[in-house]
Design a protein around this motif. Structure first.
Motif, PDB file in Angstrom:
ATOM      1  N   LEU A  74     -53.201 -14.631 -10.657  1.00 35.19           N
ATOM      2  CA  LEU A  74     -52.392 -13.522  -9.391  1.00 35.19           C
ATOM      3  C   LEU A  74     -52.126 -11.918 -10.204  1.00 35.19           C
ATOM      4  N   TRP A  75     -51.896 -11.570  -8.865  1.00 30.27           N
ATOM      5  CA  TRP A  75     -51.543  -9.659  -8.794  1.00 30.27           C
ATOM      6  C   TRP A  75     -50.810  -9.549  -8.728  1.00 30.27           C
ATOM      7  N   ASN A  76     -50.207  -8.653  -9.650  1.00 33.33           N
ATOM      8  CA  ASN A  76     -48.440  -7.884  -8.715  1.00 33.33           C
ATOM      9  C   ASN A  76     -49.439  -7.570  -8.248  1.00 33.33           C
ATOM     10  N   TYR A  77     -48.672  -7.375  -6.598  1.00 36.15           N
ATOM     11  CA  TYR A  77     -48.902  -6.137  -5.376  1.00 36.15           C
ATOM     12  C   TYR A  77     -48.559  -4.824  -6.009  1.00 36.15           C
ATOM     13  N   ASP A  78     -46.905  -4.606  -5.893  1.00 41.82           N
ATOM     14  CA  ASP A  78     -46.799  -3.648  -6.550  1.00 41.82           C
ATOM     15  C   ASP A  78     -47.706  -2.689  -7.339  1.00 41.82           C
ATOM     16  N   ARG A  79     -47.826  -3.596  -8.234  1.00 44.80           N
ATOM     17  CA  ARG A  79     -49.001  -2.911  -9.632  1.00 44.80           C
ATOM     18  C   ARG A  79     -49.986  -2.398  -9.141  1.00 44.80           C
ATOM     19  N   CYS A  80     -50.409  -3.335  -8.587  1.00 45.04           N
ATOM     20  CA  CYS A  80     -52.223  -3.349  -8.561  1.00 45.04           C
ATOM     21  C   CYS A  80     -52.548  -2.556  -6.910  1.00 45.04           C
ATOM     22  N   SER A  81     -51.611  -2.815  -6.065  1.00 40.94           N
ATOM     23  CA  SER A  81     -51.893  -1.892  -4.930  1.00 40.94           C
ATOM     24  C   SER A  81     -51.666  -0.394  -5.322  1.00 40.94           C
ATOM     25  N   VAL A  82     -50.821   0.090  -6.045  1.00 43.63           N
ATOM     26  CA  VAL A  82     -51.049   1.351  -7.209  1.00 43.63           C
ATOM     27  C   VAL A  82     -52.426   2.070  -7.640  1.00 43.63           C
ATOM     28  N   ILE A  83     -53.147   1.479  -8.301  1.00 42.93           N
ATOM     29  CA  ILE A  83     -54.732   0.942  -8.442  1.00 42.93           C
ATOM     30  C   ILE A  83     -55.497   1.701  -7.548  1.00 42.93           C
ATOM     31  N   LEU A  84     -55.586   0.408  -6.552  1.00 41.03           N
ATOM     32  CA  LEU A  84     -56.033   0.325  -5.457  1.00 41.03           C
ATOM     33  C   LEU A  84     -55.852   1.777  -4.831  1.00 41.03           C
ATOM     34  N   ARG A  85     -54.736   2.288  -4.604  1.00 41.17           N
ATOM     35  CA  ARG A  85     -54.642   3.762  -3.695  1.00 41.17           C
ATOM     36  C   ARG A  85     -54.980   4.991  -4.960  1.00 41.17           C
ATOM     37  N   ASP A  86     -54.987   4.740  -6.201  1.00 37.87           N
ATOM     38  CA  ASP A  86     -55.631   6.017  -6.189  1.00 37.87           C
ATOM     39  C   ASP A  86     -57.569   6.005  -7.006  1.00 37.87           C
ATOM     40  N   HIS A  87     -57.740   5.246  -6.209  1.00 39.98           N
ATOM     41  CA  HIS A  87     -59.306   4.767  -6.145  1.00 39.98           C
ATOM     42  C   HIS A  87     -59.157   4.875  -4.109  1.00 39.98           C
ATOM     43  N   GLY A  88     -59.158   5.456  -3.779  1.00 41.40           N
ATOM     44  CA  GLY A  88     -59.224   5.429  -2.574  1.00 41.40           C
ATOM     45  C   GLY A  88     -58.806   4.951  -1.158  1.00 41.40           C
ATOM     46  N   LEU A  89     -58.753   3.892  -1.131  1.00 39.43           N
ATOM     47  CA  LEU A  89     -58.398   3.012  -0.595  1.00 39.43           C
ATOM     48  C   LEU A  89     -57.209   3.172   0.390  1.00 39.43           C
ATOM     49  N   HIS A  90     -56.834   2.128   1.183  1.00 39.03           N
ATOM     50  CA  HIS A  90     -55.415   2.200   2.076  1.00 39.03           C
ATOM     51  C   HIS A  90     -55.421   0.687   2.807  1.00 39.03           C
ATOM     52  N   SER A  91     -54.135   0.663   3.190  1.00 35.30           N
ATOM     53  CA  SER A  91     -53.372  -0.975   3.703  1.00 35.30           C
ATOM     54  C   SER A  91     -54.293  -0.758   5.063  1.00 35.30           C
ATOM     55  N   VAL A  92     -54.339  -1.368   5.057  1.00 34.33           N
ATOM     56  CA  VAL A  92     -54.561  -1.941   6.545  1.00 34.33           C
ATOM     57  C   VAL A  92     -53.931  -1.128   7.429  1.00 34.33           C
ATOM     58  N   GLU A  93     -52.125  -1.563   7.478  1.00 35.04           N
ATOM     59  CA  GLU A  93     -51.262  -1.090   7.753  1.00 35.04           C
ATOM     60  C   GLU A  93     -51.657   1.164   7.662  1.00 35.04           C
ATOM     61  N   GLU A  94     -52.385   0.869   7.058  1.00 33.17           N
ATOM     62  CA  GLU A  94     -51.699   2.745   6.611  1.00 33.17           C
ATOM     63  C   GLU A  94     -52.967   2.569   7.742  1.00 33.17           C
ATOM     64  N   GLN A  95     -54.168   2.130   7.205  1.00 36.21           N
ATOM     65  CA  GLN A  95     -55.567   2.035   8.388  1.00 36.21           C
ATOM     66  C   GLN A  95     -55.271   2.167   9.929  1.00 36.21           C
ATOM     67  N   ARG A  96     -54.195   1.017  10.466  1.00 35.86           N
ATOM     68  CA  ARG A  96     -53.837   1.061  12.033  1.00 35.86           C
ATOM     69  C   ARG A  96     -53.353   2.228  12.214  1.00 35.86           C
ATOM     70  N   LEU A  97     -52.121   2.966  11.280  1.00 38.75           N
ATOM     71  CA  LEU A  97     -51.166   3.750  11.552  1.00 38.75           C
ATOM     72  C   LEU A  97     -52.280   5.279  11.813  1.00 38.75           C
ATOM     73  N   VAL A  98     -52.539   5.132  10.910  1.00 39.50           N
ATOM     74  CA  VAL A  98     -53.828   6.622  11.282  1.00 39.50           C
ATOM     75  C   VAL A  98     -54.559   6.201  11.938  1.00 39.50           C
TER      76      VAL A  98
END
Length: 177
Positions: A74-98
């Motif tokens: 299992l992967w920690n959402y808070d910690r891993c999401s920082v890495i994914l954002r650093d790699h230029g990804l955005h959450s689906v929620e953020e994508q919808r907002l944009v």
């Protein structure tokens, strides 16, 4: 040798979210394979897709004592999401907002006699500042010429002061004498 904990790491504020790669990827609109690739690039996974001991020690991953390797990590959402954002990804929620902001600002740009606010003014007053670059990227990808600049300090003026200023400027020098 690294010892394997049989219970999840202690949580901050009593709440942490632990997800499989599939679940984590869904938050960002990507596959488990793509998500795992990003975590591997960040040095958290080995060539077999298992977390390195440092990933477990630092709270990025938790390995449950199950036999199926893919489902036991299992992967920690808070910690891993920082890495994914650093790699230029955005959450689906953020994508919808944009997307919603881009739609809205384009509609304002087209205009209507009943609407007295410009896209820039609306963005300055209500759009979350951190999504401004993504909204501009979205507009560019759509072929729109509209771009939202940095916050315009004039749009944050007090409307009462502004109307008094305008009235003062409209008084002619002869009438004031």
């Amino acid at each position: 040798m690294h010892s394997l904990s049989l219970s999840p790491p202690p949580s901050r504020n009593g709440h942490q979210i632990w997800l499989t790669l599939t679940e984590l990827g869904r938050y960002f609109g990507i596959s488990a394979v793509h998500c795992g690739h990003h975590l591997s690039q960040a040095g958290l996974r080995d060539e077999d897709g298992l977390p390195f001991p440092k990933a477990i020690d630092q709270g990025y991953a938790y390995k449950r004592p199950e036999h199926n390797a893919n489902r036991s990590v299992l992967w920690n959402y808070d910690r891993c999401s920082v890495i994914l954002r650093d790699h230029g990804l955005h959450s689906v929620e953020e994508q919808r907002l944009v997307e919603q902001w881009a739609d809205f600002l384009e509609a304002l740009h087209v205009g209507s006699p009943a609407i007295l606010v410009t896209p820039q003014e609306m963005a300055d007053s209500d759009m979350p500042h951190h999504i401004r670059p993504w909204v501009n990227q979205c507009l560019a990808a759509r072929g729109s010429q509209l771009r939202i600049s940095r916050k315009n300090p004039q749009t944050s003026r007090d409307p009462v002061k502004e109307s008094v200023e305008q009235e003062r400027l409209q008084v002619s020098p002869l009438a004031a004498a």
